[in-house]
Scaffold this motif. Structure first.
Motif, PDB file in Angstrom:
ATOM      1  N   PRO A 192      25.449  23.978 -14.317  1.00 54.70           N
ATOM      2  CA  PRO A 192      26.532  23.220 -14.957  1.00 54.70           C
ATOM      3  C   PRO A 192      26.584  23.563 -16.437  1.00 54.70           C
ATOM      4  CG  PRO A 192      24.598  21.840 -14.719  1.00 54.70           C
ATOM      5  CD  PRO A 192      24.284  23.127 -14.007  1.00 54.70           C
ATOM      6  N   ASP A 193      27.659  23.155 -17.098  1.00 54.51           N
ATOM      7  CA  ASP A 193      27.767  23.407 -18.538  1.00 54.51           C
ATOM      8  C   ASP A 193      26.772  22.558 -19.314  1.00 54.51           C
ATOM      9  OD1 ASP A 193      30.081  25.313 -18.728  1.00 54.51           O
ATOM     10  OD2 ASP A 193      31.013  23.689 -17.603  1.00 54.51           O
ATOM     11  N   PHE A 194      26.476  21.357 -18.805  1.00 49.71           N
ATOM     12  CA  PHE A 194      25.464  20.521 -19.442  1.00 49.71           C
ATOM     13  C   PHE A 194      24.816  19.613 -18.409  1.00 49.71           C
ATOM     14  CE2 PHE A 194      29.535  18.381 -19.919  1.00 49.71           C
ATOM     15  CZ  PHE A 194      29.279  17.060 -19.592  1.00 49.71           C
ATOM     16  N   ALA A 195      23.567  19.246 -18.700  1.00 52.46           N
ATOM     17  CA  ALA A 195      22.819  18.322 -17.852  1.00 52.46           C
ATOM     18  C   ALA A 195      22.363  17.155 -18.712  1.00 52.46           C
ATOM     19  CB  ALA A 195      21.618  19.022 -17.219  1.00 52.46           C
ATOM     20  N   GLY A 196      22.524  15.933 -18.181  1.00 51.98           N
ATOM     21  CA  GLY A 196      22.231  14.736 -18.959  1.00 51.98           C
ATOM     22  C   GLY A 196      20.872  14.149 -18.628  1.00 51.98           C
ATOM     23  N   PHE A 197      20.149  13.768 -19.692  1.00 53.38           N
ATOM     24  CA  PHE A 197      18.800  13.228 -19.522  1.00 53.38           C
ATOM     25  C   PHE A 197      18.616  11.942 -20.326  1.00 53.38           C
ATOM     26  CE2 PHE A 197      18.479  17.799 -18.927  1.00 53.38           C
ATOM     27  CZ  PHE A 197      17.704  17.907 -17.785  1.00 53.38           C
ATOM     28  N   ARG A 198      17.837  11.033 -19.763  1.00 55.21           N
ATOM     29  CA  ARG A 198      17.336   9.863 -20.474  1.00 55.21           C
ATOM     30  C   ARG A 198      15.910   9.581 -20.001  1.00 55.21           C
ATOM     31  NH1 ARG A 198      17.704   6.457 -25.026  1.00 55.21           N
ATOM     32  NH2 ARG A 198      16.162   4.845 -24.602  1.00 55.21           N
ATOM     33  N   THR A 199      15.760   9.321 -18.703  1.00 53.54           N
ATOM     34  CA  THR A 199      14.438   9.003 -18.168  1.00 53.54           C
ATOM     35  C   THR A 199      13.407  10.065 -18.523  1.00 53.54           C
ATOM     36  OG1 THR A 199      15.524   7.897 -16.300  1.00 53.54           O
ATOM     37  CG2 THR A 199      13.181   8.409 -16.062  1.00 53.54           C
ATOM     38  N   ALA A 200      13.797  11.323 -18.418  1.00 52.98           N
ATOM     39  CA  ALA A 200      12.856  12.433 -18.624  1.00 52.98           C
ATOM     40  C   ALA A 200      12.327  12.516 -20.040  1.00 52.98           C
ATOM     41  CB  ALA A 200      13.526  13.754 -18.256  1.00 52.98           C
ATOM     42  N   VAL A 201      13.012  11.898 -20.992  1.00 50.94           N
ATOM     43  CA  VAL A 201      12.593  12.016 -22.392  1.00 50.94           C
ATOM     44  C   VAL A 201      12.143  10.673 -22.972  1.00 50.94           C
ATOM     45  CG1 VAL A 201      13.939  14.083 -22.866  1.00 50.94           C
ATOM     46  CG2 VAL A 201      15.004  11.831 -23.172  1.00 50.94           C
ATOM     47  N   CYS A 202      11.824   9.711 -22.097  1.00 48.72           N
ATOM     48  CA  CYS A 202      11.353   8.398 -22.546  1.00 48.72           C
ATOM     49  C   CYS A 202       9.853   8.250 -22.257  1.00 48.72           C
ATOM     50  CB  CYS A 202      12.120   7.279 -21.835  1.00 48.72           C
ATOM     51  SG  CYS A 202      13.814   7.079 -22.421  1.00 48.72           S
ATOM     52  N   VAL A 203       9.232   7.342 -22.997  1.00 44.37           N
ATOM     53  CA  VAL A 203       7.793   7.107 -22.815  1.00 44.37           C
ATOM     54  C   VAL A 203       7.498   6.398 -21.495  1.00 44.37           C
ATOM     55  CG1 VAL A 203       7.307   7.059 -25.282  1.00 44.37           C
ATOM     56  CG2 VAL A 203       7.951   4.946 -24.134  1.00 44.37           C
ATOM     57  N   GLY A 204       8.474   5.653 -20.991  1.00 48.46           N
ATOM     58  CA  GLY A 204       8.321   4.955 -19.718  1.00 48.46           C
ATOM     59  C   GLY A 204       9.597   5.130 -18.919  1.00 48.46           C
ATOM     60  N   ASP A 205      10.214   4.008 -18.480  1.00 48.43           N
ATOM     61  CA  ASP A 205      11.494   4.139 -17.797  1.00 48.43           C
ATOM     62  C   ASP A 205      12.599   4.342 -18.820  1.00 48.43           C
ATOM     63  OD1 ASP A 205      12.328   1.640 -18.822  1.00 48.43           O
ATOM     64  OD2 ASP A 205      11.526   0.570 -17.098  1.00 48.43           O
ATOM     65  N   ARG A 206      13.838   4.461 -18.340  1.00 53.41           N
ATOM     66  CA  ARG A 206      14.957   4.849 -19.199  1.00 53.41           C
ATOM     67  C   ARG A 206      15.297   3.812 -20.273  1.00 53.41           C
ATOM     68  NH1 ARG A 206      20.117   3.117 -17.250  1.00 53.41           N
ATOM     69  NH2 ARG A 206      21.031   5.119 -17.785  1.00 53.41           N
ATOM     70  N   SER A 207      14.790   2.581 -20.122  1.00 59.24           N
ATOM     71  CA  SER A 207      15.085   1.538 -21.104  1.00 59.24           C
ATOM     72  C   SER A 207      14.094   1.538 -22.260  1.00 59.24           C
ATOM     73  CB  SER A 207      15.097   0.163 -20.432  1.00 59.24           C
ATOM     74  OG  SER A 207      13.812  -0.166 -19.941  1.00 59.24           O
ATOM     75  N   THR A 208      13.044   2.372 -22.173  1.00 62.36           N
ATOM     76  CA  THR A 208      12.055   2.437 -23.252  1.00 62.36           C
ATOM     77  C   THR A 208      12.488   3.468 -24.291  1.00 62.36           C
ATOM     78  OG1 THR A 208      10.730   4.060 -22.014  1.00 62.36           O
ATOM     79  CG2 THR A 208      10.189   1.742 -21.713  1.00 62.36           C
ATOM     80  N   ALA A 209      11.660   3.629 -25.324  1.00 67.73           N
ATOM     81  CA  ALA A 209      12.023   4.492 -26.450  1.00 67.73           C
ATOM     82  C   ALA A 209      11.929   5.973 -26.104  1.00 67.73           C
ATOM     83  CB  ALA A 209      11.101   4.197 -27.636  1.00 67.73           C
ATOM     84  N   LEU A 210      12.695   6.777 -26.821  1.00 63.07           N
ATOM     85  CA  LEU A 210      12.602   8.226 -26.672  1.00 63.07           C
ATOM     86  C   LEU A 210      11.223   8.706 -27.127  1.00 63.07           C
ATOM     87  CD1 LEU A 210      15.985   9.783 -27.900  1.00 63.07           C
ATOM     88  CD2 LEU A 210      15.313   9.095 -25.599  1.00 63.07           C
ATOM     89  N   ASP A 211      10.735   9.724 -26.462  1.00 64.62           N
ATOM     90  CA  ASP A 211       9.456  10.334 -26.793  1.00 64.62           C
ATOM     91  C   ASP A 211       9.730  11.723 -27.390  1.00 64.62           C
ATOM     92  OD1 ASP A 211       7.065  11.790 -26.760  1.00 64.62           O
ATOM     93  OD2 ASP A 211       6.301  10.709 -25.024  1.00 64.62           O
ATOM     94  N   PRO A 212       9.459  11.923 -28.680  1.00 69.87           N
ATOM     95  CA  PRO A 212       9.753  13.222 -29.311  1.00 69.87           C
ATOM     96  C   PRO A 212       9.087  14.393 -28.614  1.00 69.87           C
ATOM     97  CG  PRO A 212       9.209  11.572 -30.970  1.00 69.87           C
ATOM     98  CD  PRO A 212       8.898  10.967 -29.641  1.00 69.87           C
ATOM     99  N   GLN A 213       7.861  14.210 -28.140  1.00 71.40           N
ATOM    100  CA  GLN A 213       7.150  15.306 -27.485  1.00 71.40           C
ATOM    101  C   GLN A 213       7.816  15.687 -26.159  1.00 71.40           C
ATOM    102  OE1 GLN A 213       3.066  13.875 -27.274  1.00 71.40           O
ATOM    103  NE2 GLN A 213       2.530  15.033 -29.115  1.00 71.40           N
ATOM    104  N   ARG A 214       8.202  14.688 -25.382  1.00 68.77           N
ATOM    105  CA  ARG A 214       8.882  14.970 -24.113  1.00 68.77           C
ATOM    106  C   ARG A 214      10.238  15.636 -24.370  1.00 68.77           C
ATOM    107  NH1 ARG A 214       7.550  10.940 -19.373  1.00 68.77           N
ATOM    108  NH2 ARG A 214       5.457  10.290 -19.940  1.00 68.77           N
ATOM    109  N   LEU A 215      10.905  15.193 -25.414  1.00 65.21           N
ATOM    110  CA  LEU A 215      12.198  15.766 -25.764  1.00 65.21           C
ATOM    111  C   LEU A 215      12.065  17.248 -26.113  1.00 65.21           C
ATOM    112  CD1 LEU A 215      15.200  15.301 -26.362  1.00 65.21           C
ATOM    113  CD2 LEU A 215      14.545  14.571 -28.661  1.00 65.21           C
ATOM    114  N   ARG A 216      11.107  17.563 -26.967  1.00 64.25           N
ATOM    115  CA  ARG A 216      10.906  18.963 -27.356  1.00 64.25           C
ATOM    116  C   ARG A 216      10.475  19.814 -26.164  1.00 64.25           C
ATOM    117  NH1 ARG A 216       8.830  16.528 -32.138  1.00 64.25           N
ATOM    118  NH2 ARG A 216       6.708  16.552 -31.258  1.00 64.25           N
ATOM    119  N   ALA A 217       9.584  19.268 -25.338  1.00 62.85           N
ATOM    120  CA  ALA A 217       9.096  20.011 -24.178  1.00 62.85           C
ATOM    121  C   ALA A 217      10.228  20.301 -23.191  1.00 62.85           C
ATOM    122  CB  ALA A 217       7.980  19.240 -23.486  1.00 62.85           C
TER     123      ALA A 217
END
Length: 233
Positions: A192-217
């Motif tokens: 696809p032209d873009f793929a959307g993420f939230r859960t994959a870049v959070c410290v826990g479930d999608r309602s928790t805070a973004l995790d910079p390390q997961r985001l970069r990885a």
């Protein structure tokens, strides 16, 4: 394939911009699949991102509004569109009201991205109708994030048909729905032209805070897969 990251605050938006996101999506994960943020918050995030001079595209959802509430959908579209976002995302349920909603969105004057909710399957006639209306982009997503990912809800063949149908009409096509790093090979196959993420870049479930390390990885992984595809082609 661009990486869309959903954020709920100025702090998260700037973190995502600096962490490798290609596309910033504004939503409230704690308020549903396409939970809407307050208009003032959307406006604040847009201003902060423009000042950041990242040049990233910015979208925002209107919230989870039922298809039969046409006036409420229109009012939310106007409110969100007036915040200066590049795209306004509107959830489209598998519902008899969907064609009329799509017609109204196309006539709204705002850059709309219809997001087809895939939990009960995709009505490809509705997708074709959206494509014929020449929206700048069309997405597929899931409503119940706890029920699994988009790939648990729809078979690859249906997702391939969706991607091909949207791209065939010259629109951007996006996929989202509890996507994780492990889905990178499947996403690369569908391209696809873009793929959307939230859960994959959070410290826990999608309602928790973004995790910079997961985001970069995740950014490294997605770009690595793209580079491999270029080498192999």
């Amino acid at each position: 394939m661009k990486m869309l990251v959903s954020v709920r605050s100025v702090e998260e938006a700037l973190l995502a911009a600096d962490g490798g996101a290609d596309f910033i999506d504004l939503k409230e994960p704690g308020a549903g699949a396409l939970g809407g943020l307050p208009v003032n918050t959307i406006r604040e995030i847009v201003v902060a991102l423009r000042r950041h001079r990242s040049g990233l595209l910015v979208s925002a959802t209107i919230g989870d509004v039922p298809m039969h509430e046409a006036q409420r959908i229109a009012a939310r579209v106007d409110a969100v569109g007036g915040c200066g976002v590049d795209y306004v995302k509107v959830g489209i349920e598998r519902d008899s009201h969907a064609p009329a909603v799509l017609d109204a969105l196309a006539a709204s004057g705002w850059p709309i991205v219809p997001v087809f909710i895939a939990d009960r399957g995709l009505d490809m006639a509705h997708v074709a109708h959206a494509c014929a209306l020449r929206f700048p982009g069309v997405m597929a997503d899931t409503f119940d994030k706890r029920a699994g990912s988009l790939f648990d809800v729809l078979p690859m063949q249906v997702l391939r048909e969706f991607v091909d149908a949207v791209r065939g009409e010259g629109a951007m096509v996006g996929l989202a729905g509890a996507l994780r790093a492990t889905h990178a090979p499947l996403l690369q196959e569908l391209a696809p032209d873009f793929a959307g993420f939230r859960t994959a870049v959070c410290v826990g479930d999608r309602s928790t805070a973004l995790d910079p390390q997961r985001l970069r990885a995740l950014g490294v992984l997605m770009r690595g897969r793209a580079a491999e595809a270029v080498v192999d082609s």
